[in-house]
Design a protein around this motif. Structure first.
Motif, PDB file in Angstrom:
ATOM      1  N   ASN A  59     -70.728  30.322   7.269  1.00  0.00           N
ATOM      2  CA  ASN A  59     -70.401  29.464   8.506  1.00  0.00           C
ATOM      3  C   ASN A  59     -71.876  29.131   9.137  1.00  0.00           C
ATOM      4  O   ASN A  59     -72.836  29.982   9.126  1.00  0.00           O
ATOM      5  CB  ASN A  59     -69.964  30.495   9.482  1.00  0.00           C
ATOM      6  CG  ASN A  59     -69.640  30.074  10.829  1.00  0.00           C
ATOM      7  OD1 ASN A  59     -70.236  28.862  11.061  1.00  0.00           O
ATOM      8  ND2 ASN A  59     -68.937  30.510  11.706  1.00  0.00           N
ATOM      9  N   ASP A  75     -65.674  46.999   6.653  1.00  0.00           N
ATOM     10  CA  ASP A  75     -65.287  47.127   8.084  1.00  0.00           C
ATOM     11  C   ASP A  75     -64.196  47.824   8.179  1.00  0.00           C
ATOM     12  O   ASP A  75     -63.053  47.853   7.504  1.00  0.00           O
ATOM     13  CB  ASP A  75     -64.965  45.796   8.307  1.00  0.00           C
ATOM     14  CG  ASP A  75     -64.558  45.515  10.023  1.00  0.00           C
ATOM     15  OD1 ASP A  75     -64.488  46.562  10.486  1.00  0.00           O
ATOM     16  OD2 ASP A  75     -64.520  44.386  10.484  1.00  0.00           O
ATOM     17  N   ALA A  78     -60.824  46.057   9.216  1.00  0.00           N
ATOM     18  CA  ALA A  78     -60.395  45.276   7.949  1.00  0.00           C
ATOM     19  C   ALA A  78     -59.731  46.186   7.051  1.00  0.00           C
ATOM     20  O   ALA A  78     -58.472  45.918   6.437  1.00  0.00           O
ATOM     21  CB  ALA A  78     -61.520  44.521   7.089  1.00  0.00           C
TER      22      ALA A  78
ATOM     23  N   ARG B  75     -62.557  28.435   8.070  1.00  0.00           N
ATOM     24  CA  ARG B  75     -62.618  29.606   9.067  1.00  0.00           C
ATOM     25  C   ARG B  75     -61.677  29.191  10.380  1.00  0.00           C
ATOM     26  O   ARG B  75     -61.538  28.086  10.636  1.00  0.00           O
ATOM     27  CB  ARG B  75     -64.137  29.799   9.582  1.00  0.00           C
ATOM     28  CG  ARG B  75     -64.707  28.657  10.136  1.00  0.00           C
ATOM     29  CD  ARG B  75     -66.285  29.015  10.319  1.00  0.00           C
ATOM     30  NE  ARG B  75     -66.801  28.088  11.148  1.00  0.00           N
ATOM     31  CZ  ARG B  75     -67.474  27.179  10.623  1.00  0.00           C
ATOM     32  NH1 ARG B  75     -67.838  27.152   9.652  1.00  0.00           N
ATOM     33  NH2 ARG B  75     -68.255  26.223  11.670  1.00  0.00           N
ATOM     34  N   GLU B  88     -55.627  34.634   6.539  1.00  0.00           N
ATOM     35  CA  GLU B  88     -56.152  35.316   7.651  1.00  0.00           C
ATOM     36  C   GLU B  88     -57.773  35.266   7.899  1.00  0.00           C
ATOM     37  O   GLU B  88     -58.349  35.820   8.750  1.00  0.00           O
ATOM     38  CB  GLU B  88     -55.840  36.861   7.682  1.00  0.00           C
ATOM     39  CG  GLU B  88     -54.333  37.136   7.661  1.00  0.00           C
ATOM     40  CD  GLU B  88     -53.903  38.415   7.841  1.00  0.00           C
ATOM     41  OE1 GLU B  88     -54.459  39.270   7.567  1.00  0.00           O
ATOM     42  OE2 GLU B  88     -52.671  38.740   8.489  1.00  0.00           O
ATOM     43  N   ARG B  89     -58.276  34.827   6.950  1.00  0.00           N
ATOM     44  CA  ARG B  89     -59.874  34.810   6.765  1.00  0.00           C
ATOM     45  C   ARG B  89     -60.196  33.461   6.149  1.00  0.00           C
ATOM     46  O   ARG B  89     -59.291  32.807   5.449  1.00  0.00           O
ATOM     47  CB  ARG B  89     -60.422  36.005   6.303  1.00  0.00           C
ATOM     48  CG  ARG B  89     -60.083  36.208   4.821  1.00  0.00           C
ATOM     49  CD  ARG B  89     -61.148  37.281   4.335  1.00  0.00           C
ATOM     50  NE  ARG B  89     -60.383  37.357   2.748  1.00  0.00           N
ATOM     51  CZ  ARG B  89     -60.885  36.806   1.671  1.00  0.00           C
ATOM     52  NH1 ARG B  89     -61.733  35.628   2.056  1.00  0.00           N
ATOM     53  NH2 ARG B  89     -60.415  37.104   0.516  1.00  0.00           N
ATOM     54  N   GLN B  90     -61.542  33.024   6.349  1.00  0.00           N
ATOM     55  CA  GLN B  90     -61.938  32.068   5.485  1.00  0.00           C
ATOM     56  C   GLN B  90     -62.023  32.506   3.921  1.00  0.00           C
ATOM     57  O   GLN B  90     -62.426  33.477   3.647  1.00  0.00           O
ATOM     58  CB  GLN B  90     -63.457  31.688   5.857  1.00  0.00           C
ATOM     59  CG  GLN B  90     -64.518  31.215   5.001  1.00  0.00           C
ATOM     60  CD  GLN B  90     -65.238  30.217   5.603  1.00  0.00           C
ATOM     61  OE1 GLN B  90     -66.232  30.728   6.410  1.00  0.00           O
ATOM     62  NE2 GLN B  90     -65.722  29.135   5.125  1.00  0.00           N
ATOM     63  N   ASP B 196     -60.341  41.693   2.366  1.00  0.00           N
ATOM     64  CA  ASP B 196     -61.603  41.146   3.250  1.00  0.00           C
ATOM     65  C   ASP B 196     -62.807  41.529   2.618  1.00  0.00           C
ATOM     66  O   ASP B 196     -63.036  42.714   2.523  1.00  0.00           O
ATOM     67  CB  ASP B 196     -61.554  41.906   4.480  1.00  0.00           C
ATOM     68  CG  ASP B 196     -60.609  41.020   5.416  1.00  0.00           C
ATOM     69  OD1 ASP B 196     -60.468  39.692   5.320  1.00  0.00           O
ATOM     70  OD2 ASP B 196     -59.871  41.396   6.377  1.00  0.00           O
ATOM     71  N   GLU B 199     -68.485  39.703   3.090  1.00  0.00           N
ATOM     72  CA  GLU B 199     -69.158  38.327   3.723  1.00  0.00           C
ATOM     73  C   GLU B 199     -68.217  37.551   4.287  1.00  0.00           C
ATOM     74  O   GLU B 199     -68.649  36.317   4.625  1.00  0.00           O
ATOM     75  CB  GLU B 199     -69.782  37.720   2.412  1.00  0.00           C
ATOM     76  CG  GLU B 199     -69.009  37.073   1.351  1.00  0.00           C
ATOM     77  CD  GLU B 199     -68.667  38.182   0.307  1.00  0.00           C
ATOM     78  OE1 GLU B 199     -68.840  39.458   0.571  1.00  0.00           O
ATOM     79  OE2 GLU B 199     -68.292  37.632  -0.914  1.00  0.00           O
ATOM     80  N   SER B 200     -66.673  37.814   3.989  1.00  0.00           N
ATOM     81  CA  SER B 200     -65.846  36.912   4.435  1.00  0.00           C
ATOM     82  C   SER B 200     -65.621  36.853   6.142  1.00  0.00           C
ATOM     83  O   SER B 200     -65.113  36.133   6.644  1.00  0.00           O
ATOM     84  CB  SER B 200     -64.303  36.942   3.702  1.00  0.00           C
ATOM     85  OG  SER B 200     -63.845  38.438   4.266  1.00  0.00           O
ATOM     86  N   LYS B 201     -66.419  37.949   6.646  1.00  0.00           N
ATOM     87  CA  LYS B 201     -66.114  38.418   8.034  1.00  0.00           C
ATOM     88  C   LYS B 201     -67.662  38.556   8.483  1.00  0.00           C
ATOM     89  O   LYS B 201     -67.861  39.619   9.120  1.00  0.00           O
ATOM     90  CB  LYS B 201     -65.246  39.025   8.295  1.00  0.00           C
ATOM     91  CG  LYS B 201     -64.533  38.881   9.684  1.00  0.00           C
ATOM     92  CD  LYS B 201     -63.328  39.543  10.061  1.00  0.00           C
ATOM     93  CE  LYS B 201     -63.842  40.953   9.955  1.00  0.00           C
ATOM     94  NZ  LYS B 201     -62.886  41.829  10.425  1.00  0.00           N
TER      95      LYS B 201
END
Lengths: 205, 211, 470
Positions: A59, A75, A78, B75, B88-90, B196, B199-201
């Protein structure tokens, strides 16, 4: 103009200076400004949206955190979402939207048990729950919640803490997460415990 | 500009410059990207595809499915990919490390397929996909040549399609998927990016605008 | 400076035509054949886009195959053949000597076209690589590389052995494109086909190849022709010529960096699309300079009808080229990209650039070159006028229709509730305009092909008749 003249005429032009014959030409100057403007924009944009050329930044609005690319610990939320949705253990009864099935499986969304004392929900997940239970003013008597601790699915402390933290913060629930240490402490206290009943749990503070 | 060799050197250097910057630069970063080991699951992610799915990816490529379908979820604040339930995620680079031919795609005349088998609440199953390939739907043409209509000898095949209405074959016949259709569907059902990665979030901290 | 405009007359014939006529005209004939193939496939793909059932039962002409075949025929059939022929012709004339290695060129032309035809068969039968602009199956690509080298050697020799040491802008672009194509083509082959890189790197290399093919090969082909034809027809030197050097080097240096344009928001590190966005902004001065230099193409010169027709094509192409560059930088902005990414708008941009820009400039150069190559004027002025009118109408319709479809599709896609069936209904009228446009363009190109055949063929017939009678 034939080919020879074309080459000759243009070769002369190429060597010209901007202030040819004491007449300063405006065109090169204007181009210089346009070019500088583009370079200025480019440099600013590159600095602002490159994520410092980090391979883990997808991003462009983010910058890498100071300590390495990203935190390598998964996380808990997650992890919890994945545990909840994997293998059919949780969501097949409580449903992906946390609403349960009326008359059979109690809801998690807005449940006073889920959002209540951590000590109780950890015990329910570790060792299971048997017998009728009251949730949101309704009685659920038919189903049995299996144990996810060492006598059942044998989930680790991280996994149980994760799934509880997830359900306590999903579907509008806004309770504090459960830490791994808390699960470990209760697991040690209640070793070899059979499935809980509602009355037993209400005794736990 | 009269010096021919210097001119030639210049254009080759120019190309070398962009090649080194983009291709070699990203290769240095992503060329050896490892799988992510999750100690809680004692598994590493992404999971490898089963062999039939790898075969199916070749069918996907041969039919150029990528001219209408992408395999990349953007995203949540960038387009409606997440809102449409495609993931649910990028998607991140690590999702693709085991794919022999990465087909991100560039146009969406049809839905994104990155997380087809991991969609919630209802991922399609093999029968849904077979029927879709045979019958077509909306903007998607039918791929009849991936199926065979055969006479039923003895018992009906377990793989035969359950078709209704005008698509139903003549009595005594059945529509069965060819090997290619089975491979393609196995590949589509292997597309799952629910895990997940760290790095994906990425943490929302360090946003320069909020400093 | 002479003001006399060279008509298509024997006075303008140089030794290049005498030595290189055969292979150059051969390449041009192949290119027009591919243009018709590509136009037909574009029409089929255009119809399939809004009526998916059209030819869906035919395994070799599924929508994906038609698109890939059309792109291959257009890029490697039309642009490569026509571009190489005209660039070699220009380099030969500016070199000032007879063309050397013309035989190599003819052999290369044959093998190149055999390779492209084999590649088309490969794509249709399911060996496509599914890589943008590089659909030809891997086992055919080395043959193409060898054939390209064989064709290009004539142009390179003409440049090396030039009679004047100075280099003109058309020569910069011409020589650069001859050398750069093998470089990017072989890198893409090795990194994508023979020893594929891992994961999303494939998408990055693919983007780099597709963008480099555009900025370092197709755009220089068009510009080499335009820089040669415009001053020759107008009889005036290029205005602001000292800036042309900056225009050239900025394209060559920055062009390859735009490779991540299509990866905005995608699963690649954020810096790759960011660099591409920056690069497309840094290319703006290039477009300004080209517009400034070639602005002479917009002047109308009724004294030279043949040249005037070339200028009409080139001016249209120039406008489309510059507009395309501006649109590229605007759509690089991430919020704009989010709205139109993965839609028909992308196709509209591509058509604006490769058809509106490159192809129109190539047509302009072709209209200028063929009378000199064939030794006689174009057989029919009205066919040429028809081609011009149909091309202009077709491109405007195509770009407007496809861009409209893209904007509608983009706004529909960004609303999560709109189903794909509803999107298909919404874009249907716009895409119908697109298929009408493809039909118009095809018709125009048929006129061009007839005119070409009459011009070249009649010359042959007349020569044969003269030989018989003598």
């Amino acid at each position: 103009m034939n080919d020879g003249e074309l080459l000759e005429a243009h070769e002369k032009l190429l060597g010209r200076q901007p202030d040819d014959r004491a007449k300063y030409r405006l065109l090169p100057l204007v181009m210089l400004f346009v070019l500088s403007g583009c370079v200025l924009f480019a440099a600013t944009y590159l600095n602002r949206y490159s994520g410092h050329f980090d391979r883990s930044i997808f991003n462009e609005n983010l910058l890498p955190t100071g300590s390495g690319p990203v935190d390598l610990k998964p996380d808990p939320i997650a992890l919890g979402r994945r545990m909840f949705n994997s293998g059919g253990a949780c969501y097949s009864c409580h449903q992906p939207n946390g609403q349960g099935i009326p008359g059979a499986y109690p809801p998690l969304a807005g449940s006073e048990w889920v959002n209540g004392a951590g000590a109780r929900v950890v015990r329910i997940v570790l060792d299971g729950l048997q017998g009728p239970v009251h949730v949101g003013g309704k009685t659920f008597g038919a189903a049995v919640m299996p144990a996810f601790g060492s006598s059942g699915f044998n989930w680790s402390d991280e996994q149980i803490a994760g799934v509880l933290s997830y359900v306590r913060q999903e579907w509008g629930n806004k309770s504090k997460p459960i830490s791994t240490d808390e699960v470990a402490k209760i697991r040690a206290l209640t070793a070899d415990h059979k499935a809980w009943s509602e009355a037993d749990l209400l005794g736990v503070k | 500009m009269k010096n021919g060799p210097l001119f030639l050197l210049g254009i080759l250097a120019a190309l070398l410059f962009s090649w080194a910057g983009i291709v070699l630069g990203s290769n240095a970063q992503l060329g050896a990207l490892p799988a992510y080991y999750d100690a809680n699951d004692s598994l590493s992610y992404p999971r490898r595809q089963p062999g039939i799915a790898a075969e199916g990816q070749i069918v996907y490529r041969e039919l150029l499915c990528s001219s209408c379908h992408t395999q990349q979820v953007r995203r949540p604040d960038f387009g409606s990919d997440v809102a449409r339930g495609w993931g649910e995620r990028q998607s991140v680079a690590r999702d693709y490390i085991y794919q022999a031919a990465v087909q991100l795609g560039a146009s969406r005349n049809g839905p994104d397929l990155t997380n087809l088998a991991g969609r919630k609440p209802s991922a399609p199953d093999a029968a849904d996909l077979m029927n879709l390939l045979y019958a077509g739907q909306g903007g998607m043409p039918a791929y009849r040549f991936l199926f065979e209509t055969r006479r039923i000898v003895g018992q009906e095949s377990a793989a035969a399609l359950r078709l209704t209405g005008s698509l139903r074959p003549r009595p005594g016949c059945q529509v069965v998927p060819t090997r290619r259709a089975q491979e393609l569907v196995a590949y589509l059902l292997s597309l799952n990016t629910t895990y997940d990665y760290p790095e994906s979030k990425p943490a929302p901290a360090q946003n320069p605008e909020q400093k | 400076m002479t003001s006399a405009n060279p008509q298509a007359n024997p006075n303008d014939e140089t030794p290049v035509e005498a030595t290189g006529r055969c292979p150059i005209v051969l390449l041009l004939a192949f290119s027009l054949a591919w243009l018709l193939v590509s136009g037909t496939l574009a029409f089929i793909a255009g119809v399939q886009a809004h009526t998916p059932a059209f030819m869906a039962g035919c395994p070799i002409l599924t929508y994906g195959h038609t698109r890939a075949l059309q792109d291959t025929a257009f890029t490697y059939g039309w642009i490569a053949n026509c571009g190489l022929a005209l660039v070699t012709w220009i380099l030969g004339r500016l070199g000032g000597h007879p063309l050397r290695a013309a035989n190599w060129m003819g052999v290369g032309a044959l093998f190149w076209n055999i390779a492209v035809a084999a590649g088309m068969v490969g794509i249709a039968t399911g060996s496509a690589t599914a890589l943008t602009s590089l659909q030809i199956p891997g086992h055919i690509q080395p043959l193409m590389l060898a054939a390209y080298a064989s064709i290009a050697v004539a142009g390179v020799l003409a440049w090396c052995g030039r009679s004047r040491p100075s280099l003109y802008a058309a020569q910069w672009y011409g020589v650069a494109l001859l050398f750069l194509f093998p470089w990017i083509f072989s890198v893409a082959q090795v990194m994508l086909v023979w020893a594929p890189v891992h994961g999303v790197l494939q998408a990055i290399v693919e983007g780099w190849y597709a963008q480099s093919l555009w900025t370092l090969w197709m755009a220089p082909i068009a510009l080499a022709g335009a820089y040669y034809v415009v001053p020759r027809v107008t009889g005036r030197v290029i205005p602001g010529y000292d800036l042309a050097l900056l225009g050239f080097w900025s394209l060559i240096f920055i062009g390859g960096w735009t490779g991540g344009r299509h990866l905005i928001g995608g699963p690649v590190p954020a810096w790759i699309p960011t660099i591409a966005i920056v690069a497309s902004v840094l290319l703006l001065p290039h477009y300004i300079i080209v517009l400034l230099n070639l602005g002479g193409a917009f002047t109308r010169n009724p004294a030279d009808r043949e040249g005037g027709r070339s200028l009409a094509f080139i001016s249209f192409g120039l406008a489309a080229y510059v507009l395309g560059g501006a649109v590229d930088s605007v759509t690089g902005i991430r919020s704009v990209a989010a709205a139109i990414q993965f839609t028909w708008f992308d196709e509209a941009q591509r058509q604006l650039a490769v058809y509106g820009g490159v192809t129109m400039m190539l047509f302009g150069t072709l209209y200028y070159a063929l009378p000199r190559l064939a030794g006689r004027a174009w057989a029919s002025a009205s066919l040429a006028r028809g081609h011009l009118i149909l091309s202009c109408i077709g491109i405007v319709l195509l770009v407007v229709g496809t861009a409209g479809a893209g904007i509608v599709q983009g706004s529909d896609l960004s609303t999560a509730g709109v189903s794909f069936a509803a999107i298909a209904t919404d874009v249907h009228p716009w895409l119908s305009v697109g298929s009408v446009a493809h039909a118009t363009l095809l018709l125009g190109n048929i006129l061009l092909a007839i005119n070409f055949a009459m011009t070249v063929g009649c010359g042959r017939l007349r020569a044969a008749a003269e030989a018989l009678s003598s």
